[in-house]
Design a protein around this motif. Structure first.
Motif, PDB file in Angstrom:
ATOM      1  N   ASP A 126       3.628  -8.690  -1.058  1.00 46.17           N
ATOM      2  CA  ASP A 126       4.472  -8.777  -2.228  1.00 46.17           C
ATOM      3  C   ASP A 126       3.541  -9.586  -3.240  1.00 46.17           C
ATOM      4  O   ASP A 126       3.070 -10.711  -2.813  1.00 46.17           O
ATOM      5  N   ALA A 127       2.916  -8.768  -4.426  1.00 48.23           N
ATOM      6  CA  ALA A 127       2.067  -9.557  -5.379  1.00 48.23           C
ATOM      7  C   ALA A 127       2.111  -9.009  -6.668  1.00 48.23           C
ATOM      8  O   ALA A 127       2.534  -7.785  -6.853  1.00 48.23           O
ATOM      9  N   MET A 128       1.701  -9.535  -7.590  1.00 43.86           N
ATOM     10  CA  MET A 128       1.312  -8.918  -8.839  1.00 43.86           C
ATOM     11  C   MET A 128       0.260  -7.943  -8.885  1.00 43.86           C
ATOM     12  O   MET A 128      -0.406  -7.645  -8.099  1.00 43.86           O
ATOM     13  N   SER A 129       0.534  -6.842  -9.828  1.00 45.19           N
ATOM     14  CA  SER A 129      -0.523  -5.727  -9.781  1.00 45.19           C
ATOM     15  C   SER A 129      -1.860  -6.132  -9.641  1.00 45.19           C
ATOM     16  O   SER A 129      -2.689  -5.490  -8.942  1.00 45.19           O
ATOM     17  N   GLY A 130      -2.011  -7.347 -10.405  1.00 43.19           N
ATOM     18  CA  GLY A 130      -3.533  -7.362 -10.506  1.00 43.19           C
ATOM     19  C   GLY A 130      -4.232  -7.853  -9.154  1.00 43.19           C
ATOM     20  O   GLY A 130      -5.162  -7.590  -8.745  1.00 43.19           O
ATOM     21  N   HIS A 131      -3.501  -8.541  -8.150  1.00 40.05           N
ATOM     22  CA  HIS A 131      -3.779  -8.710  -6.769  1.00 40.05           C
ATOM     23  C   HIS A 131      -3.991  -7.500  -5.947  1.00 40.05           C
ATOM     24  O   HIS A 131      -4.563  -7.433  -5.205  1.00 40.05           O
ATOM     25  N   VAL A 132      -2.757  -6.926  -6.177  1.00 41.46           N
ATOM     26  CA  VAL A 132      -2.687  -5.628  -5.405  1.00 41.46           C
ATOM     27  C   VAL A 132      -3.811  -4.786  -5.710  1.00 41.46           C
ATOM     28  O   VAL A 132      -4.471  -4.033  -4.937  1.00 41.46           O
ATOM     29  N   GLN A 133      -4.380  -4.438  -7.166  1.00 42.27           N
ATOM     30  CA  GLN A 133      -5.404  -3.838  -7.486  1.00 42.27           C
ATOM     31  C   GLN A 133      -6.859  -4.395  -6.679  1.00 42.27           C
ATOM     32  O   GLN A 133      -7.554  -3.710  -6.325  1.00 42.27           O
ATOM     33  N   GLN A 134      -6.995  -5.685  -6.845  1.00 40.76           N
ATOM     34  CA  GLN A 134      -8.189  -6.379  -6.108  1.00 40.76           C
ATOM     35  C   GLN A 134      -8.091  -6.238  -4.577  1.00 40.76           C
ATOM     36  O   GLN A 134      -9.023  -5.833  -3.883  1.00 40.76           O
ATOM     37  N   TRP A 135      -6.848  -6.164  -4.057  1.00 35.23           N
ATOM     38  CA  TRP A 135      -6.696  -6.022  -2.381  1.00 35.23           C
ATOM     39  C   TRP A 135      -7.272  -4.500  -2.043  1.00 35.23           C
ATOM     40  O   TRP A 135      -7.932  -4.428  -1.202  1.00 35.23           O
ATOM     41  N   LEU A 136      -6.839  -3.632  -2.835  1.00 33.20           N
ATOM     42  CA  LEU A 136      -7.102  -2.178  -2.866  1.00 33.20           C
ATOM     43  C   LEU A 136      -8.876  -2.084  -2.736  1.00 33.20           C
ATOM     44  O   LEU A 136      -9.356  -1.445  -1.885  1.00 33.20           O
ATOM     45  N   THR A 137      -9.297  -2.596  -4.001  1.00 31.87           N
ATOM     46  CA  THR A 137     -10.504  -2.558  -3.917  1.00 31.87           C
ATOM     47  C   THR A 137     -11.574  -3.180  -3.091  1.00 31.87           C
ATOM     48  O   THR A 137     -12.431  -2.784  -2.547  1.00 31.87           O
ATOM     49  N   GLU A 138     -11.113  -4.210  -2.495  1.00 29.78           N
ATOM     50  CA  GLU A 138     -11.571  -4.902  -1.401  1.00 29.78           C
ATOM     51  C   GLU A 138     -11.354  -4.246  -0.164  1.00 29.78           C
ATOM     52  O   GLU A 138     -11.695  -4.869   0.979  1.00 29.78           O
ATOM     53  N   ALA A 139     -10.585  -3.336   0.152  1.00 27.17           N
ATOM     54  CA  ALA A 139     -10.040  -2.607   1.203  1.00 27.17           C
ATOM     55  C   ALA A 139      -9.217  -3.639   2.122  1.00 27.17           C
ATOM     56  O   ALA A 139      -9.452  -3.437   3.034  1.00 27.17           O
ATOM     57  N   ILE A 141      -5.988  -4.082   1.879  1.00 32.98           N
ATOM     58  CA  ILE A 141      -4.763  -3.051   2.099  1.00 32.98           C
ATOM     59  C   ILE A 141      -4.944  -1.695   2.056  1.00 32.98           C
ATOM     60  O   ILE A 141      -5.927  -1.195   1.739  1.00 32.98           O
ATOM     61  N   ASP A 142      -4.016  -0.842   2.689  1.00 34.06           N
ATOM     62  CA  ASP A 142      -4.088   0.562   3.185  1.00 34.06           C
ATOM     63  C   ASP A 142      -3.639   1.227   1.762  1.00 34.06           C
ATOM     64  O   ASP A 142      -4.165   2.285   1.398  1.00 34.06           O
ATOM     65  N   PHE A 143      -2.477   0.661   1.200  1.00 28.67           N
ATOM     66  CA  PHE A 143      -2.130   1.387  -0.043  1.00 28.67           C
ATOM     67  C   PHE A 143      -1.287   0.562  -0.821  1.00 28.67           C
ATOM     68  O   PHE A 143      -0.772  -0.673  -0.189  1.00 28.67           O
ATOM     69  N   GLY A 144      -1.075   0.719  -1.990  1.00 32.61           N
ATOM     70  CA  GLY A 144      -0.402  -0.138  -3.039  1.00 32.61           C
ATOM     71  C   GLY A 144       0.095   0.472  -4.255  1.00 32.61           C
ATOM     72  O   GLY A 144      -0.251   1.692  -4.474  1.00 32.61           O
ATOM     73  N   VAL A 145       1.267  -0.050  -5.057  1.00 33.34           N
ATOM     74  CA  VAL A 145       1.846   0.501  -6.033  1.00 33.34           C
ATOM     75  C   VAL A 145       1.374  -0.696  -7.171  1.00 33.34           C
ATOM     76  O   VAL A 145       1.573  -1.739  -7.126  1.00 33.34           O
ATOM     77  N   LEU A 146       0.879   0.047  -8.159  1.00 34.38           N
ATOM     78  CA  LEU A 146       0.601  -0.736  -9.318  1.00 34.38           C
ATOM     79  C   LEU A 146       1.133  -0.176 -10.671  1.00 34.38           C
ATOM     80  O   LEU A 146       1.520   0.737 -10.787  1.00 34.38           O
ATOM     81  N   TYR A 147       1.439  -1.505 -11.505  1.00 37.97           N
ATOM     82  CA  TYR A 147       2.011  -0.749 -12.837  1.00 37.97           C
ATOM     83  C   TYR A 147       0.700  -0.723 -13.703  1.00 37.97           C
ATOM     84  O   TYR A 147      -0.485  -0.848 -13.162  1.00 37.97           O
ATOM     85  N   ASP A 148       0.631  -0.327 -14.876  1.00 41.80           N
ATOM     86  CA  ASP A 148      -0.304   0.194 -15.709  1.00 41.80           C
ATOM     87  C   ASP A 148      -1.371  -1.086 -15.904  1.00 41.80           C
ATOM     88  O   ASP A 148      -1.340  -2.225 -16.406  1.00 41.80           O
ATOM     89  N   VAL A 149      -2.405  -1.032 -15.071  1.00 42.47           N
ATOM     90  CA  VAL A 149      -3.504  -2.165 -15.050  1.00 42.47           C
ATOM     91  C   VAL A 149      -4.806  -1.475 -15.855  1.00 42.47           C
ATOM     92  O   VAL A 149      -5.261  -0.453 -15.476  1.00 42.47           O
ATOM     93  N   ASN A 150      -5.092  -2.371 -16.797  1.00 40.58           N
ATOM     94  CA  ASN A 150      -6.315  -1.983 -17.336  1.00 40.58           C
ATOM     95  C   ASN A 150      -7.321  -2.778 -17.575  1.00 40.58           C
ATOM     96  O   ASN A 150      -7.261  -4.295 -17.147  1.00 40.58           O
TER      97      ASN A 150
END
Length: 150
Positions: A126-139, A141-150
């Motif tokens: 459970d994390a904010m979208s910015g962290h989820v996006q970073q974890w996805l980029t760094e592999a 996590i396997d998948f994540g749900v993000l809000y509109d992140v620019n």
């Protein structure tokens, strides 16, 4: 000697003759004879007594037959096990959602995965979208749900 030759040998013994085995296995009778001769030559023993009424096992043939059955079962079991593993998803899957989505989706997702894919272990984060996006980029996590992140 290979698994195919062992299958032919067992097929001949189970059929009781080369001609019956030829029909059962869909292999020409002379080819079956050659396979048995190759096995006998490589082992240096006679495996079958050939008569006009069919075949009978020698003592060496009885030993090989018993072992061949074990080998074929083990080989087929290994193949089945590997096929089952490749057809069924397994392992750990890590996912992350923002808190608002996590509260709604985590439990239904976990229950569905547990029911449909019992070999899969879910790890929820459970994390904010910015962290989820970073974890996805760094592999991480396997998948994540993000809000509109620019």
């Amino acid at each position: 000697m290979d698994i195919r030759q062992l299958r032919y040998f067992v097929g001949i013994v189970d059929s009781g003759s080369f001609s019956a085995a030829s029909i059962r296995l869909g292999v020409a009778q002379p080819s079956l004879s050659q396979h048995v001769l190759q096995i006998e030559k490589s082992l240096g023993v006679e495996l079958l007594v050939r008569t006009a009424r069919g075949v009978t096992l020698t003592e060496s043939g009885q030993n090989l037959y018993a072992r061949a059955i074990e080998i074929i079962r083990a080989f087929d079991g290994a193949i089945d096990e590997l096929r089952d593993r490749s057809l069924k998803p397994n392992g750990q899957v890590t996912f992350a959602f923002p808190s608002s989505v996590s509260n709604v989706l985590t439990v239904p997702l976990a229950e569905t995965v547990r029911h449909e894919f019992p070999q899969v272990v879910l790890r929820a984060m459970d994390a904010m979208s910015g962290h989820v996006q970073q974890w996805l980029t760094e592999a991480k996590i396997d998948f994540g749900v993000l809000y509109d992140v620019n």
